[in-house]
Design a protein around this motif. Structure first.
Motif, PDB file in Angstrom:
ATOM      1  N   ARG A  97      -4.165   8.060   5.032  1.00 35.61           N
ATOM      2  CA  ARG A  97      -3.409   8.941   6.330  1.00 35.61           C
ATOM      3  C   ARG A  97      -1.859   8.183   6.289  1.00 35.61           C
ATOM      4  O   ARG A  97      -1.247   8.246   7.306  1.00 35.61           O
ATOM      5  CB  ARG A  97      -4.003   8.297   7.600  1.00 35.61           C
ATOM      6  CG  ARG A  97      -5.468   9.027   7.703  1.00 35.61           C
ATOM      7  CD  ARG A  97      -6.111   8.980   9.160  1.00 35.61           C
ATOM      8  NE  ARG A  97      -6.284   7.472   9.253  1.00 35.61           N
ATOM      9  CZ  ARG A  97      -7.110   7.024  10.556  1.00 35.61           C
ATOM     10  NH1 ARG A  97      -7.041   7.637  11.579  1.00 35.61           N
ATOM     11  NH2 ARG A  97      -7.363   5.702  10.460  1.00 35.61           N
ATOM     12  N   LYS A  99       1.900   8.406   5.695  1.00 35.00           N
ATOM     13  CA  LYS A  99       2.874   9.220   5.986  1.00 35.00           C
ATOM     14  C   LYS A  99       3.736   9.288   4.668  1.00 35.00           C
ATOM     15  O   LYS A  99       4.069   8.104   4.320  1.00 35.00           O
ATOM     16  CB  LYS A  99       3.770   9.413   7.221  1.00 35.00           C
ATOM     17  CG  LYS A  99       3.074   9.705   8.456  1.00 35.00           C
ATOM     18  CD  LYS A  99       4.131   9.426   9.594  1.00 35.00           C
ATOM     19  CE  LYS A  99       3.241   9.915  10.764  1.00 35.00           C
ATOM     20  NZ  LYS A  99       4.277  10.019  12.111  1.00 35.00           N
ATOM     21  N   LYS A 147       0.847  -1.253  15.942  1.00 36.70           N
ATOM     22  CA  LYS A 147       1.089  -0.173  16.578  1.00 36.70           C
ATOM     23  C   LYS A 147       2.420   0.358  16.034  1.00 36.70           C
ATOM     24  O   LYS A 147       2.851   1.455  15.639  1.00 36.70           O
ATOM     25  CB  LYS A 147       1.102  -0.076  18.055  1.00 36.70           C
ATOM     26  CG  LYS A 147       1.398   1.009  18.575  1.00 36.70           C
ATOM     27  CD  LYS A 147       1.459   0.789  20.078  1.00 36.70           C
ATOM     28  CE  LYS A 147       1.732   2.241  20.832  1.00 36.70           C
ATOM     29  NZ  LYS A 147       2.121   3.140  20.328  1.00 36.70           N
ATOM     30  N   HIS A 150       1.891   1.991  12.783  1.00 36.00           N
ATOM     31  CA  HIS A 150       1.071   3.154  12.813  1.00 36.00           C
ATOM     32  C   HIS A 150       1.850   4.273  13.496  1.00 36.00           C
ATOM     33  O   HIS A 150       1.768   5.420  12.985  1.00 36.00           O
ATOM     34  CB  HIS A 150      -0.099   2.852  13.612  1.00 36.00           C
ATOM     35  CG  HIS A 150      -1.341   2.144  13.059  1.00 36.00           C
ATOM     36  ND1 HIS A 150      -2.505   1.961  13.588  1.00 36.00           N
ATOM     37  CD2 HIS A 150      -1.156   1.195  12.012  1.00 36.00           C
ATOM     38  CE1 HIS A 150      -3.123   1.012  12.973  1.00 36.00           C
ATOM     39  NE2 HIS A 150      -2.445   0.770  12.018  1.00 36.00           N
ATOM     40  N   ASP A 151       2.538   4.059  14.335  1.00 41.49           N
ATOM     41  CA  ASP A 151       3.360   4.892  15.181  1.00 41.49           C
ATOM     42  C   ASP A 151       4.558   5.416  13.774  1.00 41.49           C
ATOM     43  O   ASP A 151       4.816   6.927  14.164  1.00 41.49           O
ATOM     44  CB  ASP A 151       4.458   4.577  16.265  1.00 41.49           C
ATOM     45  CG  ASP A 151       3.477   4.131  17.298  1.00 41.49           C
ATOM     46  OD1 ASP A 151       2.191   4.442  17.490  1.00 41.49           O
ATOM     47  OD2 ASP A 151       4.065   3.481  18.368  1.00 41.49           O
ATOM     48  N   ARG A 154       1.706   6.205   9.891  1.00 43.17           N
ATOM     49  CA  ARG A 154       0.147   6.784   9.781  1.00 43.17           C
ATOM     50  C   ARG A 154       0.011   7.962  10.352  1.00 43.17           C
ATOM     51  O   ARG A 154       0.426   8.265  11.588  1.00 43.17           O
ATOM     52  CB  ARG A 154      -0.516   5.433  10.298  1.00 43.17           C
ATOM     53  CG  ARG A 154      -2.018   5.774  10.202  1.00 43.17           C
ATOM     54  CD  ARG A 154      -2.935   4.909  10.840  1.00 43.17           C
ATOM     55  NE  ARG A 154      -4.160   4.818  10.846  1.00 43.17           N
ATOM     56  CZ  ARG A 154      -5.075   4.297  11.502  1.00 43.17           C
ATOM     57  NH1 ARG A 154      -4.676   3.549  12.341  1.00 43.17           N
ATOM     58  NH2 ARG A 154      -6.475   4.440  11.350  1.00 43.17           N
ATOM     59  N   MET A 155      -0.660   8.870   9.930  1.00 44.21           N
ATOM     60  CA  MET A 155      -0.906  10.267  10.250  1.00 44.21           C
ATOM     61  C   MET A 155      -1.945  10.002  11.305  1.00 44.21           C
ATOM     62  O   MET A 155      -3.122   9.053  11.022  1.00 44.21           O
ATOM     63  CB  MET A 155      -1.125  11.120   9.033  1.00 44.21           C
ATOM     64  CG  MET A 155       0.116  11.495   8.489  1.00 44.21           C
ATOM     65  SD  MET A 155      -0.579  12.863   7.109  1.00 44.21           S
ATOM     66  CE  MET A 155      -0.672  11.744   5.556  1.00 44.21           C
ATOM     67  N   ASP A 156      -1.911  11.000  12.243  1.00 43.39           N
ATOM     68  CA  ASP A 156      -3.426  10.956  13.090  1.00 43.39           C
ATOM     69  C   ASP A 156      -4.456  11.402  12.600  1.00 43.39           C
ATOM     70  O   ASP A 156      -4.601  12.079  11.415  1.00 43.39           O
ATOM     71  CB  ASP A 156      -3.071  12.054  14.316  1.00 43.39           C
ATOM     72  CG  ASP A 156      -1.946  11.572  15.188  1.00 43.39           C
ATOM     73  OD1 ASP A 156      -1.715  10.148  15.186  1.00 43.39           O
ATOM     74  OD2 ASP A 156      -1.247  12.383  15.835  1.00 43.39           O
TER      75      ASP A 156
END
Length: 156
Positions: A97, A99, A147, A150-151, A154-156
Motif C-alpha cells: 500500500r 504510495k 500517522k 501513513h498520511d 500509505r494508500m488506504d
C-alpha cells in the motif's frame, strides 16, 4: 546536536549495510519482510495501548518495556532497505500500500523516518522507567509519527 549527528550517521551506516544484504532479496520478499516487521510493531503497539491507554489489561511495566523495546528494535533495524527497486508496487502474492511518492520524496521520507526512530527510542527509554503516564505520552508520540508516514505515504 551531537546525538542527532550520531543517530543519523548510525542510521546511514545501518541502511548501507542493510542495502548490501537486501541486494540478494527479491522485491516480493522485501515486501513480505517489511509487512511482517510492521505487523510485529502493530502487535506490540496494541499491547501497550491495552495497558496504558485503554486499561483493558492490567498494567505490567515489564511487558510494556518489552513491547517498547521490540518497537525500537524494529525502528532501528534498517527496514528502509526493504524499499528497494521493484517494491513500489505489488509483486506476486505480496500486496503493498506504499504510495509512489515514497520513492521520489526522499527528504520527506527521511524526516518521517527520523521522527519515528526518535519517538520509538524515547518510548523504550520511558517504558524502562515504568511511569505509566509518561509511557502513555511517549506512546502517543509514536502513534503521531506512524500517522505522519501513513498520511503521506500509505494508500488506504
Amino acid at each position: 546536536m551531537i546525538n542527532k549527528l550520531i543517530a543519523c550517521t548510525a542510521g546511514l551506516l545501518l541502511a548501507g549495510t542493510a542495502s548490501l544484504a537486501v541486494a540478494q532479496v527479491s522485491p516480493e520478499d522485501q515486501i513480505e519482510f517489511r509487512k511482517a516487521g510492521y505487523s510485529f510493531m502493530s502487535w506490540n503497539m496494541g499491547k501497550i495501548k491495552a495497558q496504558v491507554v485503554e486499561g483493558s489489561v492490567a498494567y505490567d511495566p515489564k511487558q510494556v518495556a518489552a513491547a517498547a523495546n521490540a518497537i525500537a528494535a524494529i525502528a532501528n533495524s534498517g527496514m528502509g532497505a526493504l524499499y528497494g527497486p521493484g517494491t513500489e508496487k505489488s509483486v506476486g502474492k505480496e500486496k503493498t500500500r506504499v504510495k509512489p511518492e515514497f520513492f521520489t520524496q526522499k527528504e520527506e521520507v527521511a524526516k518521517v523516518a527520523i521522527a519515528f526512530n526518535q519517538a520509538a527510542n524515547n518510548l523504550a527509554k520511558v517504558a524502562a522507567e515504568g511511569d505509566k503516564a509518561a509511557v502513555a505520552q511517549a506512546f502517543g508520540e509514536v502513534g503521531k509519527s506512524c500517522k505522519g508516514c501513513h498520511d503521506q505515504f500509505r494508500m488506504d
